[in-house]
Design a protein around this motif. Sequence first.
Motif, PDB file in Angstrom:
ATOM      1  N   SER A 930      36.931  63.946  95.962  1.00 27.95           N
ATOM      2  CA  SER A 930      37.976  64.695  95.473  1.00 27.95           C
ATOM      3  C   SER A 930      39.016  64.067  95.448  1.00 27.95           C
ATOM      4  O   SER A 930      39.491  62.957  96.209  1.00 27.95           O
ATOM      5  CB  SER A 930      38.023  66.004  96.370  1.00 27.95           C
ATOM      6  N   LEU A 931      39.908  64.317  94.553  1.00 27.87           N
ATOM      7  CA  LEU A 931      41.458  63.638  94.424  1.00 27.87           C
ATOM      8  C   LEU A 931      42.528  64.858  94.191  1.00 27.87           C
ATOM      9  O   LEU A 931      42.104  65.759  93.433  1.00 27.87           O
ATOM     10  CB  LEU A 931      41.499  62.681  93.338  1.00 27.87           C
ATOM     11  N   LEU A 981      34.005  64.498  92.116  1.00 22.45           N
ATOM     12  CA  LEU A 981      34.112  63.324  91.381  1.00 22.45           C
ATOM     13  C   LEU A 981      33.023  62.203  92.172  1.00 22.45           C
ATOM     14  O   LEU A 981      32.458  62.408  92.956  1.00 22.45           O
ATOM     15  CB  LEU A 981      35.389  62.626  91.626  1.00 22.45           C
ATOM     16  N   LYS A 982      32.933  61.182  91.248  1.00 20.75           N
ATOM     17  CA  LYS A 982      32.038  59.991  91.994  1.00 20.75           C
ATOM     18  C   LYS A 982      32.740  59.252  93.021  1.00 20.75           C
ATOM     19  O   LYS A 982      33.984  59.149  93.241  1.00 20.75           O
ATOM     20  CB  LYS A 982      31.677  58.872  90.573  1.00 20.75           C
ATOM     21  N   GLY A1007      43.947  56.228  90.277  1.00 19.62           N
ATOM     22  CA  GLY A1007      43.444  56.595  91.488  1.00 19.62           C
ATOM     23  C   GLY A1007      41.888  56.251  91.709  1.00 19.62           C
ATOM     24  O   GLY A1007      41.296  55.872  90.860  1.00 19.62           O
ATOM     25  N   PHE A1008      41.495  56.423  93.003  1.00 22.33           N
ATOM     26  CA  PHE A1008      40.153  56.203  93.083  1.00 22.33           C
ATOM     27  C   PHE A1008      39.599  57.168  94.441  1.00 22.33           C
ATOM     28  O   PHE A1008      40.365  57.276  95.427  1.00 22.33           O
ATOM     29  CB  PHE A1008      39.892  54.785  93.539  1.00 22.33           C
ATOM     30  N   THR A1009      38.224  57.285  94.558  1.00 24.34           N
ATOM     31  CA  THR A1009      37.811  58.099  95.428  1.00 24.34           C
ATOM     32  C   THR A1009      37.153  57.061  96.552  1.00 24.34           C
ATOM     33  O   THR A1009      36.895  55.917  96.397  1.00 24.34           O
ATOM     34  CB  THR A1009      36.501  59.114  94.956  1.00 24.34           C
ATOM     35  N   LEU A1100      33.037  70.250  88.790  1.00 23.57           N
ATOM     36  CA  LEU A1100      34.339  70.470  89.859  1.00 23.57           C
ATOM     37  C   LEU A1100      34.239  71.460  90.641  1.00 23.57           C
ATOM     38  O   LEU A1100      34.298  72.681  89.931  1.00 23.57           O
ATOM     39  CB  LEU A1100      35.645  69.927  88.997  1.00 23.57           C
ATOM     40  N   LYS A1101      34.673  71.446  91.904  1.00 25.90           N
ATOM     41  CA  LYS A1101      34.855  72.680  92.695  1.00 25.90           C
ATOM     42  C   LYS A1101      36.279  73.014  93.049  1.00 25.90           C
ATOM     43  O   LYS A1101      36.959  71.859  93.192  1.00 25.90           O
ATOM     44  CB  LYS A1101      33.961  72.511  93.832  1.00 25.90           C
ATOM     45  N   GLY A1102      36.601  74.192  92.923  1.00 29.27           N
ATOM     46  CA  GLY A1102      38.197  74.562  93.453  1.00 29.27           C
ATOM     47  C   GLY A1102      39.141  74.088  92.145  1.00 29.27           C
ATOM     48  O   GLY A1102      40.408  74.407  92.214  1.00 29.27           O
TER      49      GLY A1102
END
Length: 1169
Positions: A930-931, A981-982, A1007-1009, A1100-1102
């Motif tokens: 998530s981001l 997200l991955k 950005g990145f997870t 995607l959740k939320g």
Amino acid sequence: THPAMDMKRSCTLCGGAVMLLLLGHMTTALEVPLDREYLPQPPTITHQSLKDYIIDPRENIVIHCEAKGKPHPSFSWTRNGTHFDVEKDSKVIMKPNSGTLVIDISGEKAEAYEGVYQCIARNEHGSAMSNNIVIRQSRSPLWSKEKIEPITVQRGMSLVLQCRPPAGLPPPIIFWMDNNFQRLPQNSRVSQALNGDLYFCNVLMEDTRNDYICYARFPHTQTIQQKQPINVNVLDSRCFYPSGERAPTFMNPPGTHSTTMVLKGDTLQLECIADGLPTPDISWSKVNGDLPSGRFSVHSFQKTLKITEVTEADGGDYRCLAKNRLGSNHHIITVVVRAAPFWISAPQNLILAPKESGMLTCRAEGNPKPTVTWSVNGIPIENSHKDPSRKIENGNIILSDVQTGSSSVYQCNASNEYGYLLANAFVSVLGMLLCMVNYIYYITFQLNLQGLPLISKHVYCEFKDSQSIVDGDSYIIHKNNTLEINVARPLNSGKYTCIASNSLGNKENHVYLEVKEATRIIRQPGYKVVQRNSMAVFECKVKHDPSLFPSMIWLKDNMELPDDTRFEVGSDSLTIHDVREDDEGNYTCIRNTTLDQDSASAMLTVVEQPDPPTDLELTDQRERSVQLTWTPGDENNSPLQLFLIQYEDSLHKPGVWVNMTEVSVTSTTAHLELSPYAYYSFRVLALNDVGLSEPSAPSRQYRTNPARPDGNPSDVEVIGTSPDSMTITWRELTGLESNGPGLQYKVSWRQKDLDQQWTSLTLANVSQYVVTGTPTFAPYEVTVQAVNDYGSGPRPEVVLGYSGEDLPNVAPENVKVSVQNGTVAEVRWDAVPLSTVQGRLNGYKVSYWKMRSLHKQDPEPVKPQELIFHGSEPEGLLIGLHPYSQYTLNIRAFNRKGDGPTSSNHIFETPEGVPGPPADLKIKNLNLDSLIVKWVPPVEYNGHLTGYLLKYQPINTTDELGPLKELLLPANETSITLENLKHSTHYKFYLNAMTIKGSGPTVTTEGFTMDWFILSYLFSAAMTSKQVDIATQGWFIGLMCAIALLILVLLIVCFIKRNKGGKYPVKEKEDAHQDPEIQPMKEDDGTFGEYSDTEDHKPLKGSRTPSNGTVKKDDSDDSLVDYGEGGDGQFNEDGSFIGQYSGKKEKDTAEGNESSEAPSPVNAMNSFV
């Protein structure tokens, strides 16, 4: 010392043989030495006076005659073919041991001793004769008195002024001068011929003068005679030649053909002088051939062709071409080359032994062919005593079986109508024992060993180191017994023996030869051209035999270098510092060894600025012009490029020299146009490659008479300075332009288009005048005329101008604004009447400013902006406006005076536009998949925001972009959480704000997870670090909280997956089957076996739904339901896809053994480690 280098003497007669070391290149056999004290020798003439001897009557006569012989000869003379008894004339003295005569002519007339003299030198072995020496007295006769009538000639006609000097001996040198002993200027129009006459191709008015004087200088007596002055009057009449111009015709030589004769070896001078108007140009060429390269030159303004050292090939026809713009003409000169006798083979001295043979050869050529006669001891051979050993064949004397005591001196005379040659050659018959002389010549490439038997030519063997030498390629034996080694090599070193004999005996001699490397200059001095006071460097590097040590000698013009510290001799060079004019010359470097030498030479030329011209003279003096002539100074070795003439006007600008004109170097005369009322002095400078010369001495002053002005002031201008005045300005005339005293300016003006009289005012020493009381911006006609004491200048030119301007008094009306879009509006207005501008309308100024934004109240008012529209067009565009804003504008006209009144304010609004970019865009990490995306609304709304468009896509390790996803977000949102997200993936985000007009500019960020491996590494690193009370450390507490949160999230995810996808006891199933191909972990790289991560396909959740209630579905938005119930693909509890390796059968088995056991949090955590 090597034996070959010893100076030895060995001879039966003289007590030793002579060994000489020669340092030079010998290409022929050496001649017999004539100065051996032990050899009998007939007389030989060594020095005598010239054949043609012109004497100065003021000095004694010296007639030279020197001779040598063994025994020393006695002398006698003949005069005009008879014996000249020297002892009977007290005025004549013969020098002791010499035949030279000294005749004292003091108190005597030199004419008494004129005649043809010949010297005879005698001894017991024969008599030698000198040339016939013709003695003549130099003469400089006076000019015969004559009355010369004045010469009158029409302008443009040709003219010849004859000189006709008295015949002198030698002929005099002719030149023309005036009464002031100044040379008359010559050029292509006026020039002196070879015979001394002065030729005018065409006469000008300036040629009128009464002092054309021809002078004759006699060089031997150094006297100058002058002819009576010639008076020439030129008439300005065109009765005979109305056009004043004509094609060329030849004055000298006349006609179209002439012939001249020249002797071989002399200098040929051909002359062509043509008349014509304009002055013709002369050129030369050879018919059926070229002019001899390097031996010809042209002189006297191309009118004379000079060829030096004439040969037979120079005979033929030469064409002289005269040409001007009206036509051309040519003259052919046939040159006939004759030749005085010259030697082909002069007789040579012979030394013979008794009973030997020999031959005297006498061959000479000439045109016509010369006659050859022989004499013996001064007596014609046919009148001499008979000698049975002598006979004449084909002009040669053949001697055979000569006897002792038959020595004689033979004379060969070759003569034709142009001269004669006389040569003495003796035949010496010596009855004595053989004597040998050896000459050695050392050089690498050629060697001559000369063994000369003086009495006999019988050589019966030659040896080298006891081996016989055979005439061939390596060795050449010449007729005089010279042994030549063509290319000497080290193997040629050794002992050489020469054996010779005659009837009186025999002799042998030895020569020791050592071959060394020749001395050679390999880097020679080069030709130098340097400026005075600079530095010159000559190189002289030598290559030589290692056993020899060369010295270096520098010569200047074959003499020692000056004793001057400026000359610095280095090991391989010569440097001359601060070069002066007298350093110019030929520099020779000589590199000497004990055996040989080499030399090389180079010229040093010193250049500098030319010397200033001299002898400035003013001729043809007129009201508005004068002719200036001068004599060029020395070029100083750098050719002249031009002459620069300067003038000084001492009346108006004393001491100031002004460049006037440039003149080609081919002319030394300039026609100068002058202004009235000036005191001129002129000077001339010469220019070459180095620079300008110093100025010449000024000419005498030339004053021109005053006159009325030739011109009026320039740059007249009318300037409106105030509403009721105007200023008239102009450029004043210079003193040289005033043409006379009392210079003033007449200023006149009147209003245009009104029938008014001119108003005039005369002013002096000013360049402007202010006219007051004028109406505002009214047109005026203005003139400015120059006036002096001698009258007015030419009619002045009328200049149009306007009086002063005032501010416009009317504002533009009927202002209208047409809004094109959010940033551009068009404004229109009614033009103001030109009568209200009160000047020249320059344009309109539009002031506008933003009052406020229609979206929000601006914090402070904006500074007004101003646009200037030049010209009279009543419209314009306003650009760069802000959308969705309220503006106010007004307009005013302006002229050069300033701005007029402003129109009333006009308010207008701009429509909505696209918004500006969001003010900020940031990305925050939430967890593994998530981001959080956060942004700040744009600063410029430019309308009502309708929402935001968010786009994002993954970026792989090669910076390639993945599938793009889009989200429409409401306008009141400033953040969003993106889930599913991955993990461990880089993403790129794009965000645009939107209004009804569309999307605004895009802002981007990345950005990145998070990655579980990184979290595990941080945890393990913390545990293995130095043991401290980490429970109280802030970083440790934060880390533990993060881990607990992640574990909680993982449990929730597992629980959700289990409820949606069913229960699959994968672990029990794997234990039961023990399939070896199914391994939980690869041993080689620690990665999961055949499991595939399908979290990339999770939704995607939320995510917030867009304002329109829909979410755009991408091809990658797969649901777990698609894989959970039904189909071959199955998921286990942790979301792993197992259908790819278990198959249908294994799936059924798994369904019969499902377990309700929940996954352990610890095991779930370990699965990420």
